[in-house]
Design an enzyme around this catalytic site. Structure first.
Site, PDB file in Angstrom:
ATOM      1  N   ASN A 235     -30.689 -29.029  14.213  1.00  0.00           N
ATOM      2  CA  ASN A 235     -29.735 -28.020  13.738  1.00  0.00           C
ATOM      3  C   ASN A 235     -30.504 -26.753  13.400  1.00  0.00           C
ATOM      4  OD1 ASN A 235     -30.613 -28.114  10.890  1.00  0.00           O
ATOM      5  ND2 ASN A 235     -30.013 -30.232  11.134  1.00  0.00           N
TER       6      ASN A 235
ATOM      7  N   PRO B 178     -29.098 -42.566   7.991  1.00  0.00           N
ATOM      8  CA  PRO B 178     -28.891 -42.877   6.562  1.00  0.00           C
ATOM      9  C   PRO B 178     -28.607 -41.585   5.798  1.00  0.00           C
ATOM     10  CG  PRO B 178     -31.226 -42.983   7.151  1.00  0.00           C
ATOM     11  CD  PRO B 178     -30.469 -42.800   8.427  1.00  0.00           C
TER      12      PRO B 178
END
Ligand code: C5P
Length: 397
Positions: free
Chosen positions: A208, A303
Site C-alpha cells: 500500500n 493477522p
C-alpha cells in the site's frame, strides 16, 4: 547530553572496529568519558595504542591482570559506567552474551554489569541471518539489551545485506536518546510503521502507499521524551529514526512476530499500514505469462496485530493506540474500530486523495478515546507526533 557521562566501550574483533576509532572521537567531542576494553581479536583490527590514545584513558584487555584488578576490579569496572556500549558487537560476543558466558574480560564485564547495555552489531550477512544469531538476538532483546543497527549495505566481505555496523553518529544518537531525560524515561514504547509487502512470487508483492512518515515522526518524538522505543517497520520510504531499536520486517506475519518478541512494553502504537491480505501459497518461482490464461491469486487474511495485542489477557501494554485511515465517515468508522479492536485510543484521519495526507507532510487527526472525540487542527506530521507523544507521557505518568 553525553557531557561527563561515563561510557564503557567494549570493542569486539571485527573489521568494523576501524569505525569505532571515529566513534570514540565523536563521543569525546560531546564530552563523554570513554573507558575502552578490547577483546584479543579486536587488536587484530585496530591497535591498542590508537584506542587508548583516542580515549585518553587506560585500556583494559585481560581478565587476569593483577595490576588492573588492584587498581579497579572487573566488577567495579562493569558498574561504574552510565552506559556499556559494545561496538562492534560480533556474532561471537553476542552469542556469549546470550548464553551468559564469561571466559574473557569483555564477556565477564557484560555478565557482571548492572548498567544498561547497547550493542552495535557487525558481521557478515549470512552470520546475521543464521538461526543461531537470530535466536541470540531475540534472547538479548528479551534481556533488555538495546540494539543500534546493523544497517543494510555493501560489506567488507563483498556481500550485501544487513550486517554493517551503524555509523558513529547513529550510535551517538542512540546513546543520547538512551540518556535523554524526559517524562517517558524508563518507559518502553513499541511503534509499528510503514507498509507491509506481501509476496506474490520472489519479485512481485502486494503493498500500500504508506510512506512510514507518521510512524517515524512518532518514534522520534517518543525517543525525545526519553522513551526506549522499539520501532518495527515495514519497507518504508523514509529512513528510520536514530536513537531507537529498529526491527525491519517485510510481511504482516513477520511484523506480528517482531511485535510479540519486543513485548513487554508500557505502550504500543500501531501506525503501520498492514496489508489486510496475503497471497496464499506465494510462488517460490517467478510467475510467467502463459497462453493458458491469467494466474489466479488466492488470498488469506493477515493477522490483525493491533487487535491481537489489544486483546492480550496477560502482558498487555498499559496503553494500546491504533490508527484509522478512512476515506468516509471517519469518526463513525474509527469509533467502531476502537471497540472492535479493543484498543484504548484511535488516531483517525481522512486519507482521501484530495487531502494529500497519505505520503504528504501534514496530517489532520481526531483522537478517539473513552473521553470522546478530540479534533486536532491540520499540522505537520512531526507536530502531530510531538502532541501524541506528550499525551502518551501524561497517560502513562
Ligand atoms: O482495520 P484497519 O486496517 O483499518 O486498522 C488500522 C489499525 O490497525 C492501524 O493501527 C494498523 O496499524 C492496525 N492493523 C494491524 N494489523 C492488521 C491491520 C491493521 O495492526 N493486520
Amino acid at each position: 547530553m553525553l557531557r561527563s557521562k561515563k561510557i564503557l566501550l567494549i570493542i569486539g574483533g571485527g573489521i568494523a572496529a576501524y569505525k569505532t576509532l571515529d566513534l570514540i572521537r565523536r563521543l569525546r567531542e560531546r564530552g563523554a568519558d570513554v573507558t575502552p576494553v578490547m577483546t584479543h581479536a579486536a587488536a587484530e583490527f585496530v591497535t591498542p595504542l590508537s584506542v587508548s590514545a583516542l580515549t585518553g584513558n587506560k585500556l583494559y584487555r585481560d581478565l587476569f591482570d593483577l595490576t588492573d584488578e588492584a587498581e579497579m576490579g572487573h566488577i567495579q569496572l562493569s558498574r561504574s559506567a552510565d552506559i556499556v556500549l559494545v561496538a562492534p558487537a560480533t556474532a561471537d560476543l553476542m552469542a556469549k552474551m546470550a548464553q551468559g558466558l564469561a571466559n574473557d574480560l569483555a564477556s565477564t564485564l557484560l555478565l557482571a554489569t548492572d548498567t544498561p547495555v547497547t550493542i552495535a552489531p557487525a558481521m557478515n550477512v549470512r552470520m546475521w541471518e543464521h538461526p543461531a544469531t537470530q535466536r541470540n538476538i531475540a534472547t538479548l532483546r528479551g534481556d533488555g539489551v538495546r540494539f543500534v543497527g546493523p544497517n543494510d549495505g555493501d560489506m567488507a566481505c563483498g556481500e550485501f545485506g544487513p550486517g554493517r555496523m551503524a555509523e558513529p553518529l547513529e550510535i551517538v544518537a542512540a546513546l543520547e536518546a538512551q540518556l535523554a531525560d524526559g517524562p517517558l524515561k524508563g518507559k518502553h514504547v513499541l511503534v509499528t510503521s510503514g507498509p507491509t509487502h506481501e509476496p506474490i512470487d520472489p519479485v512481485r508483492y502486494i503493498a500500500n502507499r504508506s510512506s512510514g512518515a507518521q510512524g517515524t515522526a512518532l518514534a522520534t518524538a517518543l525517543a525525545a521524551l526519553g522513551a526506549q522505543v522499539t520501532f518495527v517497520t515495514g519497507p518504508a520510504d523514509v529512513p528510520p529514526p536514530g536513537g531507537v531499536t529498529v526491527v525491519p520486517v517485510q510481511t504482516a506475519q513477520q511484523m506480528l512476530e517482531a511485535v510479540q518478541a519486543a513485548l513487554p512494553a508500557d505502550a504500543a502504537i500501531f501506525a503501520a499500514a498492514v496489508a489486510d491480505w496475503r497471497v496464499e501459497g506465494a510462488s517460490a518461482r517467478k510467475l510467467k505469462k502463459s497462453k493458458d490464461g491469467l494466474p489466479t491469486l488466492n488470498f488469506a487474511e493477515n493477522p490483525d496485530i493491533l487487535a491481537t495485542v489489544a486483546q492480550m489477557e496477560k502482558g498487555r501494554p498499559d496503553l494500546v493506540v491504533g490508527f484509522a485511515a478512512e476515506t468516509n465517515d471517519v469518526i463513525a468508522n474509527a469509533t467502531a474500530k476502537r471497540k472492535r479492536k479493543g484498543c484504548d485510543w484511535i488516531v483517525a484521519n481522512d486519507v482521501s486523495p484530495e487531502t494529500g495526507i497519505m505520503g504528504g507532510s501534514e496530517n489532520a487527526v481526531h483522537l478517539i478515546s473513552d473521553d470522546g472525540v478530540e479534533d486536532w487542527p491540520r499540522m505537520p506530521k512531526d507536530q502531530v507526533a510531538a502532541r501524541l507523544a506528550a499525551r502518551l507521557a501524561q497517560a502513562l505518568s
